[in-house]
Design a protein around this motif. Structure first.
Motif, PDB file in Angstrom:
ATOM      1  N   TRP A 242       0.826  -1.212   0.000  1.00 12.26           N
ATOM      2  CA  TRP A 242       0.000   0.000   0.000  1.00 12.26           C
ATOM      3  C   TRP A 242       0.859   1.261   0.000  1.00 12.26           C
ATOM      4  CZ3 TRP A 242      -4.438   0.977  -1.737  1.00 12.26           C
ATOM      5  CH2 TRP A 242      -5.071   2.180  -1.454  1.00 12.26           C
ATOM      6  N   GLU A 400      -7.786  -1.883  -5.194  1.00 10.25           N
ATOM      7  CA  GLU A 400      -9.206  -1.734  -4.887  1.00 10.25           C
ATOM      8  C   GLU A 400     -10.063  -2.634  -5.774  1.00 10.25           C
ATOM      9  OE1 GLU A 400      -7.249   2.365  -4.255  1.00 10.25           O
ATOM     10  OE2 GLU A 400      -7.099   0.677  -5.656  1.00 10.25           O
ATOM     11  N   ALA A 403      -9.601  -6.328  -4.830  1.00 10.80           N
ATOM     12  CA  ALA A 403     -10.407  -6.662  -3.653  1.00 10.80           C
ATOM     13  C   ALA A 403     -11.873  -6.839  -4.030  1.00 10.80           C
ATOM     14  CB  ALA A 403     -10.249  -5.575  -2.589  1.00 10.80           C
ATOM     15  N   ALA A 404     -12.368  -5.962  -4.904  1.00  9.34           N
ATOM     16  CA  ALA A 404     -13.769  -6.066  -5.324  1.00  9.34           C
ATOM     17  C   ALA A 404     -14.017  -7.374  -6.068  1.00  9.34           C
ATOM     18  CB  ALA A 404     -14.138  -4.869  -6.196  1.00  9.34           C
ATOM     19  N   PRO A 410     -13.662  -3.072   1.873  1.00  6.59           N
ATOM     20  CA  PRO A 410     -12.694  -1.969   1.776  1.00  6.59           C
ATOM     21  C   PRO A 410     -11.559  -2.083   2.790  1.00  6.59           C
ATOM     22  CG  PRO A 410     -14.953  -1.159   1.663  1.00  6.59           C
ATOM     23  CD  PRO A 410     -15.037  -2.597   2.028  1.00  6.59           C
ATOM     24  N   ASP A 411     -11.844  -2.708   3.943  1.00  9.46           N
ATOM     25  CA  ASP A 411     -10.801  -2.817   4.960  1.00  9.46           C
ATOM     26  C   ASP A 411      -9.703  -3.815   4.589  1.00  9.46           C
ATOM     27  OD1 ASP A 411     -12.709  -4.846   5.144  1.00  9.46           O
ATOM     28  OD2 ASP A 411     -12.258  -5.234   7.257  1.00  9.46           O
ATOM     29  N   VAL A 413      -8.311  -3.851   1.412  1.00 10.29           N
ATOM     30  CA  VAL A 413      -7.600  -3.369   0.224  1.00 10.29           C
ATOM     31  C   VAL A 413      -6.106  -3.302   0.478  1.00 10.29           C
ATOM     32  CG1 VAL A 413      -7.244  -1.346  -1.251  1.00 10.29           C
ATOM     33  CG2 VAL A 413      -9.578  -2.125  -0.748  1.00 10.29           C
ATOM     34  N   ARG A 414      -5.707  -2.807   1.636  1.00  8.08           N
ATOM     35  CA  ARG A 414      -4.261  -2.669   1.907  1.00  8.08           C
ATOM     36  C   ARG A 414      -3.578  -4.038   1.951  1.00  8.08           C
ATOM     37  NH1 ARG A 414      -2.895   2.531   5.523  1.00  8.08           N
ATOM     38  NH2 ARG A 414      -4.452   3.949   4.651  1.00  8.08           N
ATOM     39  N   THR A 416      -4.570  -6.659   0.432  1.00  7.16           N
ATOM     40  CA  THR A 416      -4.565  -7.173  -0.940  1.00  7.16           C
ATOM     41  C   THR A 416      -3.388  -6.591  -1.728  1.00  7.16           C
ATOM     42  OG1 THR A 416      -6.977  -7.404  -0.902  1.00  7.16           O
ATOM     43  CG2 THR A 416      -5.914  -7.366  -3.063  1.00  7.16           C
TER      44      THR A 416
END
Length: 443
Positions: A242, A400, A403-404, A410-411, A413-414, A416
């Motif tokens: 990230w 992002e 992850a989707a 959303p928590d 994403v980092r 990932t």
């Protein structure tokens, strides 16, 4: 401006050539009543016996074959004898291995010669194709007006198309276009906005611009790939995935314009995809680096549009044909994916770039300077000569979106981003990149 005035405006060294004259009926191949008198009046008015002059010239310090149209001679129209001269000019360029420069001002094909005039366009197209196959560049300067078949062959068919401000340019001349047509579309500025002209150049700037283009397109240098640009920021290697994303997305990070300015002694733009599109987020052209020509295609941090990819492919193919190494700068969150981009052929445009890079016989050097988002970034990457900066990342997709796709919240994403191993040092370890510029090891 007459044909010879146009020549004098760009060079003080011009040696005229003439092909052997061929006999023609006085009133031409159609026996058009009064044609002989029209030609005689045009000759008396202009001092020329045909609508083009050609020869060898030195522009800057580069020799070339130079063709100039005399619009005062029957509107600079193309007839059989015009075709003779143009074909001879192209043959001269092939014989002497010289670049070809045309100063175009024409209303199109000559009515008094009917289809005999029109088929001269096939002769010009064939001669141009032979010159292209010989690996020699062609530059056109569109003067006022440049319309009809002259625009559709010598003008728009050139590798580099320059235009004088305010010049009328278009396939349809003013007397045959629709009455409600937008006049701006038929101007130099309108054609530049539509990606059909590379630059609009004032008469005062034209000699230097032509000289620089001839230098870039004909200069030779040491064999091998273009040097990798130096990193322009002092960013350290990111600790996490990230962190890499945040560094690449920083508004303070150096962008393509800064890298190109630092890299080249001077550079010249190639604008547009020749299909009616431009993308300000893709800078393309060629320039001089340490006395050596280098072509470039550089993303500017935006989602790249189909026109941008097609322009990049155009530049890479041109460089390959002329033996010029290529530099690509990658910086995009990914290809534009809106409905307009899909209608404009996003997939086909990206495929063009992949194919151009894969087929290139000249070396391609790539530096990822920011975001490297998915296939929209990879299309520009050299498979065996890609490098990265410390403030960049390269990923199969943005964290992002990854992850989707994986149905993560959303928590996550980092985390990932870390799993994707998209950091510059990860890319070197994975063999995707050869180096992190400015850093000795992968870290």
């Amino acid at each position: 401006m007459s044909a010879r005035e146009a020549v004098a405006a760009v060079t003080g060294s011009f040696t005229e050539h003439r092909p052997a004259a061929r006999p023609d009926p006085a009133d031409g191949p159609l026996g058009w009543s009064g044609y002989a008198e029209s030609r005689a009046r045009a000759a008396a008015r202009t001092g020329e016996d045909e609508s083009v002059v050609y020869g060898t010239a030195v522009v800057g310090d580069r020799e070339c074959v130079l063709v100039s149209f005399e619009f005062g001679f029957l509107g600079g129209s193309l007839g059989g004898r015009t075709g003779d001269r143009l074909e001879a000019a192209y043959a001269l360029a092939r014989e002497r291995r010289l670049p070809f420069v045309s100063l175009v001002a024409t209303g199109g094909s000559r009515m008094q010669e009917g289809m005999i005039a029109l088929i001269q366009l096939q002769r010009v197209a064939r001669a141009s194709a032979l010159l292209r196959a010989a690996g020699l560049p062609q530059i056109a300067v569109a003067r006022d007006p440049t319309t009809g078949g002259g625009w559709a062959t010598l003008g728009a068919g050139a590798d580099v198309v320059l235009a004088l401000p305010g010049a009328q340019i278009g396939f349809a001349g003013s007397r045959v276009r629709p009455a409600d047509a937008d006049p701006y579309a038929y101007t130099a500025e309108g054609q530049w906005a539509a990606g059909q002209v590379d630059a609009v150049v004032t008469p005062q700037e034209l000699p230097r611009t032509l000289a620089r283009w001839l230098t870039v397109l004909t200069a030779s240098g040491p064999a091998g790939p273009a040097p990798v640009p130096e990193a322009l920021s002092g960013a350290g290697l990111p600790a996490t995935g990230w962190d890499a994303v945040e560094q690449a997305r920083s508004p303070e990070r150096p962008r393509a314009e800064a890298y190109l300015d630092a890299y080249f002694t001077y550079r010249l733009p190639l604008n547009g995809d020749r299909c009616g599109g431009t993308d300000p987020g893709m800078l393309c052209g060629a320039g001089i680096r340490d006395g050596r020509p280098v072509a470039y295609a550089a993303q500017c941090g935006t989602a790249t549009r189909p026109a941008g990819y097609r322009t990049a492919a155009r530049v890479i193919r041109l460089a390959d044909r002329l033996g010029i190494p290529v530099l690509t700068l990658i910086d995009t969150p990914g290809a534009a994916n809106d409905a307009e981009a899909e209608r404009a052929g996003a997939g086909a445009a990206i495929a063009e770039v992949f194919a151009a890079v894969a087929a290139a016989r000249v070396p391609v050097t790539t530096l990822v300077i920011g975001e490297g988002g998915s296939g929209g970034a990879l299309a520009l990457a050299a498979p065996d000569n890609t490098h990265v900066t410390a403030d960049s990342y390269f990923s199969v997709i943005a964290p992002e979106l990854a992850a989707a796709i994986l149905k993560r919240g959303p928590d996550e994403v980092r985390a990932t981003a870390g799993q994707l191993r998209l950091r510059p040092q990860d890319l070197v370890e994975l063999g995707v990149a050869r180096s992190v510029v400015g850093h000795a090891g992968p870290g």
